[in-house]
Design a protein around this motif. Structure first.
Motif, short mmCIF file in Angstrom:
data_model
loop_
_atom_site.label_atom_id
_atom_site.label_comp_id
_atom_site.label_asym_id
_atom_site.label_seq_id
_atom_site.Cartn_x
_atom_site.Cartn_y
_atom_site.Cartn_z
N PRO A 1 -21.24 -18.51 -95.47
CA PRO A 1 -22.83 -18.74 -95.31
C PRO A 1 -22.72 -19.49 -93.82
N VAL A 2 -23.75 -19.13 -93.12
CA VAL A 2 -24.27 -19.84 -91.78
C VAL A 2 -25.77 -20.11 -91.95
N ASP A 3 -26.29 -21.00 -91.37
CA ASP A 3 -27.46 -21.81 -91.51
C ASP A 3 -28.44 -20.42 -91.16
N SER A 4 -29.46 -20.42 -91.95
CA SER A 4 -30.34 -19.00 -91.82
C SER A 4 -30.86 -18.78 -90.45
N ALA A 5 -31.53 -20.08 -90.20
CA ALA A 5 -32.43 -20.20 -88.95
C ALA A 5 -31.33 -19.84 -87.65
N LEU A 6 -30.29 -20.48 -87.33
CA LEU A 6 -29.31 -20.49 -86.51
C LEU A 6 -28.98 -18.84 -86.52
N ALA A 7 -28.49 -18.16 -87.47
CA ALA A 7 -28.29 -16.94 -87.58
C ALA A 7 -29.15 -15.98 -87.09
N ARG A 8 -30.24 -16.23 -87.47
CA ARG A 8 -31.54 -15.48 -86.87
C ARG A 8 -31.65 -15.68 -85.24
N GLU A 9 -31.47 -16.83 -84.87
CA GLU A 9 -31.55 -17.17 -83.54
C GLU A 9 -30.50 -16.49 -82.55
N ILE A 10 -29.42 -16.59 -83.00
CA ILE A 10 -28.23 -15.90 -82.63
C ILE A 10 -28.36 -14.54 -82.40
N ALA A 11 -28.88 -13.67 -83.60
CA ALA A 11 -28.79 -12.58 -83.85
C ALA A 11 -30.16 -11.83 -83.00
N GLY A 12 -31.17 -12.70 -82.90
CA GLY A 12 -32.15 -12.24 -82.25
C GLY A 12 -33.29 -11.67 -83.17
N ILE A 13 -33.16 -12.07 -84.48
CA ILE A 13 -33.98 -11.48 -85.60
C ILE A 13 -35.13 -12.56 -85.68
N PRO A 14 -36.40 -12.17 -85.68
CA PRO A 14 -37.50 -12.92 -85.79
C PRO A 14 -37.56 -13.48 -87.11
N ASN A 15 -38.11 -14.87 -87.11
CA ASN A 15 -38.21 -15.67 -88.19
C ASN A 15 -39.36 -15.23 -89.19
N ASP A 16 -39.42 -14.05 -89.67
CA ASP A 16 -40.22 -13.64 -90.59
C ASP A 16 -40.20 -14.17 -92.17
N ASP A 17 -41.26 -14.20 -93.10
CA ASP A 17 -41.19 -14.69 -94.40
C ASP A 17 -39.95 -14.23 -95.04
N TRP A 18 -39.78 -12.78 -95.10
CA TRP A 18 -38.84 -12.43 -95.84
C TRP A 18 -38.22 -11.17 -94.85
N VAL A 19 -36.66 -11.48 -94.63
CA VAL A 19 -35.75 -10.41 -94.10
C VAL A 19 -35.08 -9.58 -94.70
N ILE A 20 -35.18 -8.50 -95.04
CA ILE A 20 -34.22 -7.47 -95.76
C ILE A 20 -33.21 -6.95 -94.94
#
Length: 428
Positions: free
Chosen positions: A221-240
């Motif tokens: 596990p990596v912190d979700s917010a950090l992982a999204r920032e690094i991967a360039g994934i928007p911080n939406d409610d639900w990411v599938i």
């Protein structure tokens, strides 16, 4: 003799079976077992993996798969990958003379190891079935209720619509003639072990269930917010997250079922911002029809990058119609992410229903959508599922666990072979 396994695989990196074989190789070495690997297509820079060398050797490694499939033109059959396995990059004579104590076969098609050469191996050997090819004709995937692999390939059970020479029957007959002396088989799931036991070719052969290995120190596990920032994934409610090589064009990967389930999920939760992440293919030419934004991330071969993408997701989906194991589901759980899949095949071994994810009724998009809502709708439940998923991955799929299971099996196979030689030559 010390325990020195040689793993045989067409590749160390191309495809799920190749990755599974290479991971086992690394797991064995990390546990102090001096494993080596022989491949035809080498995609890593690992010095413990040997491949065909020289300009001619590398050229033939590229050409052999296509050459091996030429005769399939004589048969007009259904879709799906097929292998007659006539050509052989590796010869049994060389394997029989090597100093390794046990040979472990993995995915050996594509002109790497022919049906006849497998039969000529006299060394103690183990074979892990990553798909159904070994007990089918040329098919790597076959319907679960197909009469042919269960009853044998005859002229009377040729599928409707197949035309030309029955290469499936010819290939299966070669296997039946060649593989008459049972040796140890391995299945990554109970589902695959059951298929082996029910097959006309391998009924009564010894088969052991050992899951594929996973490096839980990389997939973590990596912190979700950090992982999204690094991967360039928007911080939406639900990411599938959906991971499958060419999944949009492979009916077995269930992309159509996922699309249907997503439409239902969006209808039930109109106020939620939902985003689908697709790994394994770039955006196709016809990419419309989705009820939510889609990120097409293409092929990611780096394990660390994949661990980040998993950690960025709230849930991972595996809507496959058939899976012998599903490394995607195991990797996701190791990263602490619950998985929603259908209750089929090896997924029943990998995912614990309502503990590490949700197993929907087979091919029921409505139940799949319900599972997504059940996992995503309660943050506390999602965290609990994620923690359980991580524990399950470590206990069942981590390198030390899977390496120990294989080492124990190798020792038994070697001891059984030695006992057979003693009886043959009258030794006490």
């Amino acid at each position: 003799m010390s325990l020195t396994p040689l793993l045989l695989s067409r590749s160390d990196s191309k495809g799920g079976a190749a990755r599974a074989a290479f991971r086992l190789h690394k797991a064995l070495r990390m546990e102090g077992i001096p494993s080596l690997m022989r491949v035809d297509h080498k995609g890593t820079d690992d010095w413990t993996v040997a491949a065909s060398s020289g300009v001619l050797g590398r050229g033939m490694a590229i050409a052999r798969p296509a050459l091996d499939r030429i005769m399939l033109k004589l048969q007009r059959a259904g879709a799906g990958h097929r292998s007659p396995s006539v050509l052989s990059a590796v010869k049994a004579e060389a394997l029989n003379q090597c100093n390794f104590s046990v040979l472990h076969l993995h995915w050996v098609c594509g002109g790497f190891l022919s049906i006849e050469q497998i039969a000529k191996i006299r060394k103690p050997k183990v074979w892990t079935f990553h798909d159904m090819w070994a007990f089918c004709g040329t098919e790597h995937l076959a319907p679960d209720d197909a009469a042919r692999w269960r009853r044998g390939y005859s002229s009377g059970n040729k599928p409707i619509g197949h035309r030309g020479i029955d290469i499936d029957r010819w290939t299966w007959s070669r296997k039946r003639r060649a593989w008459q002396q049972p040796f140890q088989l391995v299945a990554p799931s109970a589902w695959m072990a059951d298929r082996v036991a029910e097959s006309a070719l391998f009924a009564g052969w010894p088969v052991r269930v050992i899951p594929n290995a996973l490096d839980a120190n990389v997939y973590k596990p990596v912190d979700s917010a950090l992982a999204r920032e690094i991967a360039g994934i928007p911080n939406d409610d639900w990411v599938i997250l959906y991971c499958a090589l060419g999944g949009g064009s492979d009916p077995n990967k269930g992309f159509d079922l996922l699309s249907e389930a997503l439409h239902q999920l969006v209808q039930k939760h109109p106020s939620r911002k939902i985003r689908l992440i697709c790994v394994g293919q770039s955006e196709p030419q016809q990419a419309g029809g989705f009820p939510c934004p889609v990120e097409w991330m293409g092929h990611l071969s780096d394990d660390i990058a994949m661990a980040l993408v998993y950690s960025a997701a709230d849930v991972v989906v595996v809507p496959s119609r058939q899976e012998s194991f599903s490394q995607t589901a195991a990797e996701a759980q190791a990263c602490g992410v619950p998985v929603v899949a259908f209750r089929i095949g090896g997924l029943k071994d990998v995912i614990s229903h309502a503990e590490s994810g949700y197993l929907a009724e087979p091919f029921d998009a409505t139940d799949f959508a319900h599972g997504l809502g059940w996992v995503l709708g309660d943050p506390t439940r999602r965290r609990t599922l994620g923690m359980s998923a991580r524990r399950r991955a470590i206990e069942k799929f981590s390198y030390p666990v899977v390496a120990a299971l294989h080492a124990d099996l190798y020792e038994q196979v070697i001891a059984s072979a030695d006992h057979g030689l003693q009886r043959q030559y009258g030794a006490s």
